[in-house]
Design an enzyme around this catalytic site. Structure first.
Site, PDB file in Angstrom:
ATOM      1  N   SER A 146       0.865  -1.187   0.000  1.00 14.23           N
ATOM      2  CA  SER A 146       0.000   0.000   0.000  1.00 14.23           C
ATOM      3  C   SER A 146       0.895   1.228   0.000  1.00 14.23           C
ATOM      4  CB  SER A 146      -0.864   0.009   1.265  1.00 14.23           C
ATOM      5  OG  SER A 146      -1.554   1.227   1.406  1.00 14.23           O
ATOM      6  N   TYR A 159      -2.593  -0.485  10.637  1.00 19.17           N
ATOM      7  CA  TYR A 159      -2.672  -0.891   9.224  1.00 19.17           C
ATOM      8  C   TYR A 159      -1.355  -0.556   8.519  1.00 19.17           C
ATOM      9  CZ  TYR A 159      -4.190  -1.165   4.346  1.00 19.17           C
ATOM     10  OH  TYR A 159      -4.294  -1.481   3.018  1.00 19.17           O
TER      11      TYR A 159
HETATM   12  P1  NDP Z   1     -11.392  -6.180  -0.404  1.00 18.71           P
HETATM   13  O1  NDP Z   1     -11.948  -6.069   0.976  1.00 18.71           O
HETATM   14  O2  NDP Z   1     -12.305  -5.970  -1.543  1.00 18.71           O
HETATM   15  O3  NDP Z   1     -10.627  -7.554  -0.583  1.00 18.71           O
HETATM   16  C1  NDP Z   1      -9.931  -8.165   0.456  1.00 18.71           C
HETATM   17  C2  NDP Z   1      -9.739  -9.612   0.112  1.00 18.71           C
HETATM   18  O4  NDP Z   1      -8.996 -10.242   1.175  1.00 18.71           O
HETATM   19  C3  NDP Z   1     -11.054 -10.357  -0.036  1.00 18.71           C
HETATM   20  O5  NDP Z   1     -11.006 -11.146  -1.193  1.00 18.71           O
HETATM   21  C4  NDP Z   1     -11.115 -11.222   1.206  1.00 18.71           C
HETATM   22  O6  NDP Z   1     -11.760 -12.456   0.903  1.00 18.71           O
HETATM   23  C5  NDP Z   1      -9.639 -11.469   1.477  1.00 18.71           C
HETATM   24  N1  NDP Z   1      -9.400 -11.870   2.850  1.00 18.71           N
HETATM   25  C6  NDP Z   1      -9.647 -11.210   3.988  1.00 18.71           C
HETATM   26  N2  NDP Z   1      -9.346 -11.973   5.063  1.00 18.71           N
HETATM   27  C7  NDP Z   1      -8.887 -13.157   4.569  1.00 18.71           C
HETATM   28  C8  NDP Z   1      -8.441 -14.370   5.149  1.00 18.71           C
HETATM   29  N3  NDP Z   1      -8.372 -14.516   6.485  1.00 18.71           N
HETATM   30  N4  NDP Z   1      -8.056 -15.382   4.348  1.00 18.71           N
HETATM   31  C9  NDP Z   1      -8.117 -15.241   2.994  1.00 18.71           C
HETATM   32  N5  NDP Z   1      -8.524 -14.127   2.387  1.00 18.71           N
HETATM   33  C10 NDP Z   1      -8.918 -13.097   3.160  1.00 18.71           C
HETATM   34  O7  NDP Z   1     -10.208  -5.094  -0.431  1.00 18.71           O
HETATM   35  P2  NDP Z   1      -9.052  -4.797  -1.508  1.00 18.71           P
HETATM   36  O8  NDP Z   1      -9.289  -5.530  -2.746  1.00 18.71           O
HETATM   37  O9  NDP Z   1      -8.903  -3.334  -1.554  1.00 18.71           O
HETATM   38  O10 NDP Z   1      -7.792  -5.375  -0.733  1.00 18.71           O
HETATM   39  C11 NDP Z   1      -6.812  -6.208  -1.339  1.00 18.71           C
HETATM   40  C12 NDP Z   1      -5.438  -5.803  -0.826  1.00 18.71           C
HETATM   41  O11 NDP Z   1      -5.117  -4.502  -1.303  1.00 18.71           O
HETATM   42  C13 NDP Z   1      -5.320  -5.729   0.692  1.00 18.71           C
HETATM   43  O12 NDP Z   1      -4.093  -6.293   1.100  1.00 18.71           O
HETATM   44  C14 NDP Z   1      -5.322  -4.229   0.965  1.00 18.71           C
HETATM   45  O13 NDP Z   1      -4.669  -3.911   2.163  1.00 18.71           O
HETATM   46  C15 NDP Z   1      -4.587  -3.718  -0.266  1.00 18.71           C
HETATM   47  N6  NDP Z   1      -4.788  -2.306  -0.582  1.00 18.71           N
HETATM   48  C16 NDP Z   1      -6.020  -1.833  -0.913  1.00 18.71           C
HETATM   49  C17 NDP Z   1      -6.192  -0.473  -1.191  1.00 18.71           C
HETATM   50  C18 NDP Z   1      -7.533   0.109  -1.511  1.00 18.71           C
HETATM   51  O14 NDP Z   1      -7.684   1.347  -1.484  1.00 18.71           O
HETATM   52  N7  NDP Z   1      -8.538  -0.686  -1.853  1.00 18.71           N
HETATM   53  C19 NDP Z   1      -5.059   0.460  -1.167  1.00 18.71           C
HETATM   54  C20 NDP Z   1      -3.796  -0.174  -0.822  1.00 18.71           C
HETATM   55  C21 NDP Z   1      -3.678  -1.497  -0.551  1.00 18.71           C
HETATM   56  P3  NDP Z   1     -12.738 -13.295   1.866  1.00 18.71           P
HETATM   57  O15 NDP Z   1     -13.416 -12.301   2.781  1.00 18.71           O
HETATM   58  O16 NDP Z   1     -13.655 -13.971   0.914  1.00 18.71           O
HETATM   59  O17 NDP Z   1     -11.831 -14.255   2.588  1.00 18.71           O
END
Ligand code: NDP
Length: 249
Positions: A146, A159
């Site tokens: 990030s 975070y």
């Molecule tokens: P979402 O919340 O849309 O996606 C998060 C994903 O992580 C989901 O698919 C969720 O799937 C999965 N997840 C959460 N907990 C678990 C777990 N215990 N085991 C397996 N999978 C898990 O958010 P984003 O797409 O934005 O996030 C993706 C990445 O990008 C993250 O690491 C976030 O920190 C990073 N990021 C996002 C930004 C943004 O502005 N969106 C900016 C910078 C970084 P499920 O719940 O089905 O398990």
């Protein structure tokens, strides 16, 4: 969309957190480029929907139920991919949670959750895939850090700490790997996804409304990952920072 590759260059890619947001977009982009994607996360119904969409569009996808906080489950999923396809070429360790709150709210369970998913989840993926990458003599770790790996803002102390940790992990990992195994950190700015919807702290939640207005489509991150994956083996894209043009900082 990324240009389609020759079938001899088709890679087997495991994407964690592929049930929504950035992981889903990464899976769609890589499948569109001709790679086989294994979509992993906890919400299997969402994974199945995305995989069906990819298949309908002519791509190749499968799914795997995975909780990245469970080290054994990571090993099992990676081993199954290798057993089925003969190899794993790329692990996109993307799963993450962003449970923002001021430290003074003392939401210690949410601090633990972020460390468990964002840091230990990435480590579990590395531990599961690295033996195969070393044995194969090739492989590629990609993770979603990030801009929070570079700067700390109010309500985001824990975070950002997890993302600084992931940035450091990937930098150290790259130095310990043989040159045949690559390591890429993708650091997005604000991207449309479900990420902020899990925030429980009212102060942090309210702050996100204005902050996230400039969010860009997750396909931008999908293209960045596809670029790193598509480079030839002697080119290691170490980090890509992608943020909305309108985002300051
Ligand atoms: P979402 O919340 O849309 O996606 C998060 C994903 O992580 C989901 O698919 C969720 O799937 C999965 N997840 C959460 N907990 C678990 C777990 N215990 N085991 C397996 N999978 C898990 O958010 P984003 O797409 O934005 O996030 C993706 C990445 O990008 C993250 O690491 C976030 O920190 C990073 N990021 C996002 C930004 C943004 O502005 N969106 C900016 C910078 C970084 P499920 O719940 O089905 O398990």
């Amino acid at each position: 969309m990324t240009e389609r590759i020759d079938t001899t260059e088709r890679k087997i890619v495991l994407v964690t957190g592929a049930s929504s947001g950035i992981g889903e977009a990464v899976a769609r982009e890589l499948a569109g480029a001709g790679h086989h994607v294994v979509l992993a996360a906890r919400r299997e119904d969402r994974l199945e929907q995305v995989a069906a969409d990819i298949t309908r569009a002519g791509g190749s996808a499968s799914t795997a139920a995975l909780d990245v906080t469970d080290a054994g489950s990571c090993v099992r999923v990676v081993d199954e991919v290798v057993a089925r396809h003969g190899r794993l070429d790329v692990l996109v360790a993307n799963s993450g949670v962003m449970l923002l709150s001021p430290m003074t709210s003392l939401l210690a369970q949410e601090w633990d959750r972020m460390v468990d998913v964002n840091v230990k989840g990435v480590l579990h993926g590395i531990a599961a895939a690295l033996p195969h990458f070393l044995r194969q003599g090739s492989g590629h770790f990609v993770t979603t850090a990030s801009i929070g790996a570079h700067e700390v803002v109010p309500t985001a102390a824990v975070y950002c700490a997890t993302k600084y940790a992931v940035w450091a992990l990937m930098e150290g990992l790259r130095q310990d790997l043989p040159p045949t195994v690559r390591a890429t950190t993708v650091s997005p700015g604000v991207v449309q996804s479900e990420l902020a919807s899990h925030i429980t702290d009212p102060v942090a939640g309210a702050g996100m409304v204005e902050y996230r207005r400039s969010a860009i489509a997750p396909s931008a991150i999908g293209r960045a990952v596809a670029y790193a994956v598509g480079e030839p083996g002697d080119v290691d894209v170490n980090e890509v920072v992608v943020r909305p043009s309108a985002q300051r900082p």
